[in-house]
Design a protein around this motif. Structure first.
Motif, PDB file in Angstrom:
ATOM      1  N   SER A   1     -50.757 -33.925 -66.968  1.00  0.00           N
ATOM      2  CA  SER A   1     -49.898 -34.757 -67.811  1.00  0.00           C
ATOM      3  C   SER A   1     -50.314 -36.204 -67.645  1.00  0.00           C
ATOM      4  N   SER A   2     -50.345 -36.940 -68.744  1.00  0.00           N
ATOM      5  CA  SER A   2     -50.727 -38.349 -68.711  1.00  0.00           C
ATOM      6  C   SER A   2     -49.525 -39.285 -68.654  1.00  0.00           C
ATOM      7  N   VAL A   3     -48.316 -38.721 -68.633  1.00  0.00           N
ATOM      8  CA  VAL A   3     -47.085 -39.539 -68.596  1.00  0.00           C
ATOM      9  C   VAL A   3     -46.530 -39.487 -67.176  1.00  0.00           C
ATOM     10  N   PRO A   4     -46.505 -40.613 -66.462  1.00  0.00           N
ATOM     11  CA  PRO A   4     -46.101 -40.620 -65.046  1.00  0.00           C
ATOM     12  C   PRO A   4     -44.744 -39.992 -64.778  1.00  0.00           C
ATOM     13  N   THR A   5     -43.739 -40.302 -65.589  1.00  0.00           N
ATOM     14  CA  THR A   5     -42.398 -39.765 -65.332  1.00  0.00           C
ATOM     15  C   THR A   5     -42.370 -38.252 -65.543  1.00  0.00           C
ATOM     16  N   ASP A   6     -43.062 -37.788 -66.567  1.00  0.00           N
ATOM     17  CA  ASP A   6     -43.142 -36.350 -66.839  1.00  0.00           C
ATOM     18  C   ASP A   6     -43.867 -35.637 -65.710  1.00  0.00           C
ATOM     19  N   ALA A   7     -44.988 -36.205 -65.275  1.00  0.00           N
ATOM     20  CA  ALA A   7     -45.773 -35.597 -64.205  1.00  0.00           C
ATOM     21  C   ALA A   7     -44.969 -35.519 -62.913  1.00  0.00           C
ATOM     22  N   ALA A   8     -44.247 -36.606 -62.592  1.00  0.00           N
ATOM     23  CA  ALA A   8     -43.452 -36.627 -61.366  1.00  0.00           C
ATOM     24  C   ALA A   8     -42.371 -35.546 -61.391  1.00  0.00           C
ATOM     25  N   ALA A   9     -41.742 -35.372 -62.546  1.00  0.00           N
ATOM     26  CA  ALA A   9     -40.688 -34.363 -62.673  1.00  0.00           C
ATOM     27  C   ALA A   9     -41.259 -32.959 -62.511  1.00  0.00           C
ATOM     28  N   LEU A  10     -42.427 -32.713 -63.089  1.00  0.00           N
ATOM     29  CA  LEU A  10     -43.044 -31.385 -63.005  1.00  0.00           C
ATOM     30  C   LEU A  10     -43.508 -31.082 -61.581  1.00  0.00           C
ATOM     31  N   ILE A  11     -44.065 -32.082 -60.910  1.00  0.00           N
ATOM     32  CA  ILE A  11     -44.491 -31.882 -59.520  1.00  0.00           C
ATOM     33  C   ILE A  11     -43.288 -31.611 -58.627  1.00  0.00           C
ATOM     34  N   ALA A  12     -42.203 -32.361 -58.835  1.00  0.00           N
ATOM     35  CA  ALA A  12     -40.985 -32.145 -58.054  1.00  0.00           C
ATOM     36  C   ALA A  12     -40.438 -30.735 -58.282  1.00  0.00           C
ATOM     37  N   LEU A  13     -40.534 -30.265 -59.522  1.00  0.00           N
ATOM     38  CA  LEU A  13     -40.064 -28.918 -59.843  1.00  0.00           C
ATOM     39  C   LEU A  13     -40.886 -27.874 -59.095  1.00  0.00           C
ATOM     40  N   CYS A  14     -42.211 -28.060 -59.072  1.00  0.00           N
ATOM     41  CA  CYS A  14     -43.079 -27.127 -58.346  1.00  0.00           C
ATOM     42  C   CYS A  14     -42.749 -27.128 -56.854  1.00  0.00           C
ATOM     43  N   GLU A  15     -42.561 -28.314 -56.303  1.00  0.00           N
ATOM     44  CA  GLU A  15     -42.264 -28.426 -54.874  1.00  0.00           C
ATOM     45  C   GLU A  15     -40.926 -27.785 -54.536  1.00  0.00           C
TER      46      GLU A  15
END
Length: 230
Positions: free
Chosen positions: A6-20
């Motif tokens: 993902s190239s959108v920082p807020t979107d990427a952070a949310a997805l990574i947090a979801l995976c974690e």
């Protein structure tokens, strides 16, 4: 391992947090090129990719995975905008996506897919791809984390390896500090370049042990980034 593309920082952070939250490690890639570099290092179990990235589309990711012959070894989830036509979603599946989710993406649904994909067996997910890359006159072999020059070799640290591969695949273009901090250090660039200077210095010393003057190959552009002179 999961790749979040993902190239959108807020979107990427949310997805990574979801995976974690599900107990899975996730690596962020902001571009098609970054996904390809990461897959060369390690084939993930799952790639979650936004349809639009900074240098292309999910179609390009699928094409690259097909060319590398790893698409059958992983699961691919494509995330599309709310207004995306059904025909466009179907095209992603036809190209090779295992799942297409439209915004707003349900966290519970995405977690369910990730859990399903991690609990199934679909080939060898984690074996790295054997490949050699030329860098500053030396040969980089990712499968062994080894840089070879005139019969001698050195083993790079994980961050040295990430910086080398980012520069080696830059195509002679400037690699911004934003990209280097995100993909090498795993955090946002906030104007202080000292950590990247230190890392470049360490890589220069490592390559100097082989007799290679790395700084002759790297152009430093103040407040912008590095350019690898191929």
């Amino acid at each position: 391992m999961i790749i979040i593309a993902s190239s959108v920082p807020t979107d990427a952070a949310a997805l990574i947090a979801l995976c974690e939250s599900g107990g899975w490690s996730a690596n962020l890639c902001t571009s098609v090129r970054a996904v390809v570099r990461q897959v060369h290092r390690e084939v993930p179990r799952v790639i979650v990719v936004r349809q639009r990235l900074e240098d292309g589309y999910s179609d390009d990711v699928i094409g690259a995975l097909t060319e590398l012959k790893v698409l059958s070894r992983l699961r691919l989830v494509v995330l599309v905008n709310a207004g995306t036509a059904v025909s466009s979603q179907a095209r992603q599946v036809a190209l090779g996506a295992d799942c297409v989710l439209r915004d707003p993406v349900s966290a519970d649904l995405l977690l369910a897919y990730l859990s399903k994909y991690f609990n199934e067996t679909k080939g060898n997910h984690t074996a790295p791809l054997a490949r050699k890359v030329s860098f500053a006159g030396a040969t980089w072999q990712a499968s062994e984390c080894k840089l070879t020059y005139e019969g001698r070799h050195v083993v790079l640290t994980p961050r040295e390896k990430l910086l080398l591969e980012l520069l080696a695949h830059s195509g002679g273009e400037v690699v911004s500090y934003e990209k280097m901090f995100g993909e090498v250090l795993g955090r946002r660039y906030q104007g202080d370049t000292s950590n990247m200077r230190v890392l470049l210095g360490r890589l220069s010393v490592t390559m100097g042990n082989l007799g290679i003057a790395l700084r002759d190959w790297i152009q430093v552009l103040p407040k912008t980034g590095y350019r690898y002179r191929q």
